[in-house]
Design a protein around this motif. Structure first.
Motif, PDB file in Angstrom:
ATOM      1  N   ALA A 151       0.823  -1.207   0.000  1.00 28.32           N
ATOM      2  CA  ALA A 151       0.000   0.000   0.000  1.00 28.32           C
ATOM      3  C   ALA A 151       0.854   1.252   0.000  1.00 28.32           C
ATOM      4  O   ALA A 151       0.583   2.219  -0.729  1.00 28.32           O
ATOM      5  CB  ALA A 151      -0.938  -0.013   1.203  1.00 28.32           C
ATOM      6  N   ALA A 152       1.895   1.266   0.831  1.00 23.42           N
ATOM      7  CA  ALA A 152       2.779   2.429   0.876  1.00 23.42           C
ATOM      8  C   ALA A 152       3.491   2.624  -0.456  1.00 23.42           C
ATOM      9  O   ALA A 152       3.638   3.758  -0.948  1.00 23.42           O
ATOM     10  CB  ALA A 152       3.788   2.270   2.008  1.00 23.42           C
ATOM     11  N   ALA A 153       3.952   1.522  -1.050  1.00 22.16           N
ATOM     12  CA  ALA A 153       4.620   1.617  -2.349  1.00 22.16           C
ATOM     13  C   ALA A 153       3.662   2.130  -3.412  1.00 22.16           C
ATOM     14  O   ALA A 153       4.028   2.981  -4.242  1.00 22.16           O
ATOM     15  CB  ALA A 153       5.175   0.250  -2.745  1.00 22.16           C
ATOM     16  N   ASN A 154       2.423   1.628  -3.399  1.00 21.97           N
ATOM     17  CA  ASN A 154       1.441   2.091  -4.381  1.00 21.97           C
ATOM     18  C   ASN A 154       1.145   3.577  -4.226  1.00 21.97           C
ATOM     19  O   ASN A 154       0.948   4.281  -5.220  1.00 21.97           O
ATOM     20  CB  ASN A 154       0.150   1.275  -4.251  1.00 21.97           C
ATOM     21  N   GLN A 155       1.097   4.058  -2.999  1.00 26.87           N
ATOM     22  CA  GLN A 155       0.878   5.484  -2.782  1.00 26.87           C
ATOM     23  C   GLN A 155       2.015   6.306  -3.368  1.00 26.87           C
ATOM     24  O   GLN A 155       1.802   7.353  -3.987  1.00 26.87           O
ATOM     25  CB  GLN A 155       0.738   5.781  -1.290  1.00 26.87           C
ATOM     26  N   ALA A 156       3.244   5.843  -3.169  1.00 30.37           N
ATOM     27  CA  ALA A 156       4.397   6.567  -3.711  1.00 30.37           C
ATOM     28  C   ALA A 156       4.375   6.586  -5.232  1.00 30.37           C
ATOM     29  O   ALA A 156       4.639   7.622  -5.861  1.00 30.37           O
ATOM     30  CB  ALA A 156       5.693   5.929  -3.206  1.00 30.37           C
ATOM     31  N   ILE A 157       4.052   5.440  -5.834  1.00 31.94           N
ATOM     32  CA  ILE A 157       4.045   5.340  -7.292  1.00 31.94           C
ATOM     33  C   ILE A 157       2.942   6.210  -7.888  1.00 31.94           C
ATOM     34  O   ILE A 157       3.148   6.926  -8.876  1.00 31.94           O
ATOM     35  CB  ILE A 157       3.891   3.865  -7.712  1.00 31.94           C
ATOM     36  N   ALA A 158       1.764   6.154  -7.267  1.00 33.45           N
ATOM     37  CA  ALA A 158       0.666   6.990  -7.754  1.00 33.45           C
ATOM     38  C   ALA A 158       0.955   8.470  -7.517  1.00 33.45           C
ATOM     39  O   ALA A 158       0.680   9.322  -8.373  1.00 33.45           O
ATOM     40  CB  ALA A 158      -0.638   6.588  -7.056  1.00 33.45           C
ATOM     41  N   GLY A 159       1.512   8.775  -6.369  1.00 34.89           N
ATOM     42  CA  GLY A 159       1.827  10.171  -6.067  1.00 34.89           C
ATOM     43  C   GLY A 159       2.861  10.771  -6.997  1.00 34.89           C
ATOM     44  O   GLY A 159       2.836  11.975  -7.276  1.00 34.89           O
ATOM     45  N   ALA A 160       3.765   9.935  -7.474  1.00 32.33           N
ATOM     46  CA  ALA A 160       4.797  10.430  -8.390  1.00 32.33           C
ATOM     47  C   ALA A 160       4.183  10.997  -9.665  1.00 32.33           C
ATOM     48  O   ALA A 160       4.767  11.901 -10.294  1.00 32.33           O
ATOM     49  CB  ALA A 160       5.771   9.308  -8.727  1.00 32.33           C
ATOM     50  N   GLU A 161       3.011  10.483 -10.028  1.00 34.28           N
ATOM     51  CA  GLU A 161       2.341  10.998 -11.225  1.00 34.28           C
ATOM     52  C   GLU A 161       1.898  12.445 -11.038  1.00 34.28           C
ATOM     53  O   GLU A 161       1.695  13.173 -12.005  1.00 34.28           O
ATOM     54  CB  GLU A 161       1.124  10.128 -11.553  1.00 34.28           C
ATOM     55  N   GLU A 162       1.742  12.867  -9.800  1.00 31.07           N
ATOM     56  CA  GLU A 162       1.295  14.225  -9.516  1.00 31.07           C
ATOM     57  C   GLU A 162       2.453  15.227  -9.425  1.00 31.07           C
ATOM     58  O   GLU A 162       2.215  16.428  -9.334  1.00 31.07           O
ATOM     59  CB  GLU A 162       0.513  14.244  -8.205  1.00 31.07           C
ATOM     60  N   VAL A 163       3.666  14.717  -9.409  1.00 37.20           N
ATOM     61  CA  VAL A 163       4.835  15.588  -9.260  1.00 37.20           C
ATOM     62  C   VAL A 163       5.376  15.935 -10.641  1.00 37.20           C
ATOM     63  O   VAL A 163       5.827  15.066 -11.388  1.00 37.20           O
ATOM     64  CB  VAL A 163       5.921  14.900  -8.408  1.00 37.20           C
ATOM     65  N   SER A 164       5.340  17.201 -10.960  1.00 34.28           N
ATOM     66  CA  SER A 164       5.695  17.660 -12.311  1.00 34.28           C
ATOM     67  C   SER A 164       7.166  18.046 -12.383  1.00 34.28           C
ATOM     68  O   SER A 164       7.537  19.228 -12.348  1.00 34.28           O
ATOM     69  CB  SER A 164       4.808  18.849 -12.708  1.00 34.28           C
ATOM     70  N   VAL A 165       8.015  17.026 -12.434  1.00 34.63           N
ATOM     71  CA  VAL A 165       9.440  17.221 -12.690  1.00 34.63           C
ATOM     72  C   VAL A 165       9.881  16.174 -13.692  1.00 34.63           C
ATOM     73  O   VAL A 165       9.156  15.216 -13.970  1.00 34.63           O
ATOM     74  CB  VAL A 165      10.286  17.128 -11.400  1.00 34.63           C
ATOM     75  N   GLU A 166      11.065  16.344 -14.219  1.00 32.91           N
ATOM     76  CA  GLU A 166      11.561  15.418 -15.228  1.00 32.91           C
ATOM     77  C   GLU A 166      11.718  14.013 -14.646  1.00 32.91           C
ATOM     78  O   GLU A 166      12.012  13.827 -13.464  1.00 32.91           O
ATOM     79  CB  GLU A 166      12.914  15.897 -15.777  1.00 32.91           C
ATOM     80  N   ASP A 167      11.540  13.011 -15.514  1.00 34.53           N
ATOM     81  CA  ASP A 167      11.698  11.630 -15.096  1.00 34.53           C
ATOM     82  C   ASP A 167      13.067  11.379 -14.488  1.00 34.53           C
ATOM     83  O   ASP A 167      13.211  10.587 -13.546  1.00 34.53           O
ATOM     84  CB  ASP A 167      11.494  10.690 -16.292  1.00 34.53           C
ATOM     85  N   GLU A 168      14.075  12.023 -15.036  1.00 37.83           N
ATOM     86  CA  GLU A 168      15.439  11.817 -14.545  1.00 37.83           C
ATOM     87  C   GLU A 168      15.597  12.243 -13.088  1.00 37.83           C
ATOM     88  O   GLU A 168      16.515  11.792 -12.394  1.00 37.83           O
ATOM     89  CB  GLU A 168      16.441  12.578 -15.412  1.00 37.83           C
TER      90      GLU A 168
END
Length: 515
Positions: A111-128
């Motif tokens: 659950a914690a990992a899924n939250q981090a992965i989903a939350g990353a979609e909301e962060v507008s910075v470069e993939d790198e």
């Protein structure tokens, strides 16, 4: 607060490791706008790793079950909790508390990992910038599911945070093949984006993802891919700062392990005293009852090697001396004067010397001999690092996989010989000798035996028995623990799905065969 033990409600507050949720937990962890930068992703990912050192995962629940189900460790104290004895005797009930609690804790990691992965979609910075951090969550999720699928087979697979309780409460099981496909994808993402090195081995680097890919492929019998991944780690041992620790004993010395180049991924216990978060129990569970030699107050003699482990392990093998304690130190009272003195006694009289409910067998030394400061009695809450993956295992993975695709190759022999050379260097013995010219069948036997001794008591043996379907052999009358009359190969390679989960969600039926 109302306590929910329902699998899919465990997402709430998983970052801080709490399973006591309000009646309406949805959205508590990550309200709109929670994920604003890379640090927020890292905070969520860290939650997954925090769960790994809880009592219900590697502190003792899952780890002890894995140890007892193998063929090298049996119950030493017959008065210990029945939930432990059930694993040793292969009569596990569907409401076994070791299973129920480790299942829930593992899904908290997810659950914690899924939250981090989903939350990353909301962060507008470069993939790198964000992907090397998000990769920590992908690794944690793959790591958690890899344990679950090997233990339970078909399982519920969740790869997004739960936002619809009604839908989540009717989820069904995902086939093993699909779970493995997702595990591989998670480790591939981690391998792509994790850096070559991290500040500590408790933070997975690229080598950890690649090593786990090798082990996953070995487990499912895709030997070419297993070899390719293991060889990728070996070819980059300089880049990844990997190598075999010169002295095998130092791998289990808390004052030296942090500087070793052999660990690839570890769970780092820090001598915590805050309840069951961050506290390990292996010293207590495996330590000799009433033993005074390490200043721990003695252990509980729960998980103790069978006598045949000691009898069949060649005396010339330095790893035997490191892995086992054959003497203990007890407070002995003079029957005439009443004066107490500390005296060393051999394992043949442990029980009579004061071990009480202990047993007259050598005990495991890896988790008692040099574990540093401890927070509570019996060695609980140590500073030990538990190696989930180390370089010696990668060499043995490469050897085993290569032997399946290129039978008896010299290269495969060479990987085993590297591990054996380190074992010899510990005491100047000529044992174990280098191997050469073995057939495919003989080399297959040798590499599994090498894993048995090199990784003894490191929670690997049960998984080896399962993936190679060795149960009928190792649990027979000629096995290290003698015949296990309850072992059923049609049932016992899998654990039962927790009974409570099946009651709450009938869509998870049928139960695993035989339970």
């Amino acid at each position: 607060m109302k306590q929910y033990k329902y699998l899919f409600l465990l997402i709430g507050l998983s970052i801080i490791g709490c399973s006591d949720l309000e009646e309406e937990p949805i959205g508590l962890l990550a309200p709109d706008g929670f994920f604003n930068n890379v640090n927020d992703i890292k905070t969520a990912a860290n939650g997954a790793y925090g769960h790994m050192t809880h009592e219900n995962f590697w502190g003792r629940r899952m780890s002890l079950a894995l140890m007892l189900r193998g063929d090298m460790v049996a119950i030493g104290d017959p008065t210990t909790a029945p939930r432990r004895i059930e694993h040793d005797e292969f009569n596990v009930s569907t409401d076994n508390a070791m299973i129920d609690r480790s299942w829930l804790k593992t899904y908290q990691m997810i659950a914690a990992a899924n939250q981090a992965i989903a939350g990353a979609e909301e962060v507008s910075v470069e993939d790198e910038i964000k992907n090397p951090v998000t990769a920590l969550a992908y690794f944690a999720r793959g790591f958690a599911y890899f344990h679950l699928v090997r233990q339970f087979g078909d399982i519920p697979y969740l790869d997004t945070p739960v936002t619809d309780l009604e839908a989540a409460s009717s989820i069904s099981k995902t086939p093993v093949e699909d779970v493995y496909e997702n595990i591989i994808a998670d480790f591939e993402f981690a391998k792509t984006w994790l850096p070559d090195n991290q500040a500590a081995r408790s933070i997975p680097a690229k080598s950890a993802a690649q090593s786990y890919l090798a082990l996953v492929y070995l487990t499912i019998g895709e030997y070419q891919k297993a070899y390719d991944e293991a060889k990728g780690v070996i070819d980059n041992e300089g880049t990844y700062n990997l190598g075999l620790e010169p002295d095998f004993q130092d791998l289990f010395d808390s004052s030296k392990i942090d500087s070793s180049s052999e660990p690839i991924f570890v769970l780092d216990f820090i001598g915590a005293s805050n309840g069951d978060d961050g506290r390990d129990y292996q010293a207590a569970l495996t330590g000799l009852r009433d033993d005074q030699q390490y200043g721990l107050g003695g252990g509980w003699s729960v998980g103790v090697p069978s006598l045949e482990v000691f009898n069949t392990w060649d005396e010339r093998d330095y790893r035997k001396r490191v892995s086992l304690d054959v003497t203990g130190v007890f407070k002995i009272t003079d029957p005439v004067t009443g004066i107490q003195t500390l005296e060393e006694r051999p394992f043949t009289v442990f029980r009579e010397s004061g071990a009480g409910r202990g047993v007259n067998r050598p005990h495991i030394a890896k988790y008692t001999r040099a574990i540093g400061a401890t927070a509570t009695g019996n060695g609980r809450g140590s500073e030990a690092n538990y190696m989930m993956m180390r370089y010696a295992e990668v060499l043995l993975i490469a050897a085993e996989a290569l032997n399946e695709i290129s039978p008896g190759s010299n290269e495969a022999h060479g990987y085993i010989n590297r591990v054996r050379a380190r074992a010899r260097s510990g005491n100047g013995s000529d044992f174990p000798a280098d191997i050469s010219g073995l057939s495919q069948d003989d080399l297959r036997t040798v590499v599994l035996e090498e894993r048995k001794w090199e990784l003894a008591f490191e929670f690997k043996r049960w998984y080896d028995i399962v993936r190679r379907r060795l149960g009928n052999e190792v649990f027979s009358a000629t096995g290290l623990e003698g015949i296990k009359v309850n072992f059923d190969p049609n049932q016992d390679y899998l654990l039962p799905l927790p009974a409570d989960e099946l009651v709450r969600n009938p869509n998870l039926l049928p139960q695993n065969p035989g339970y």
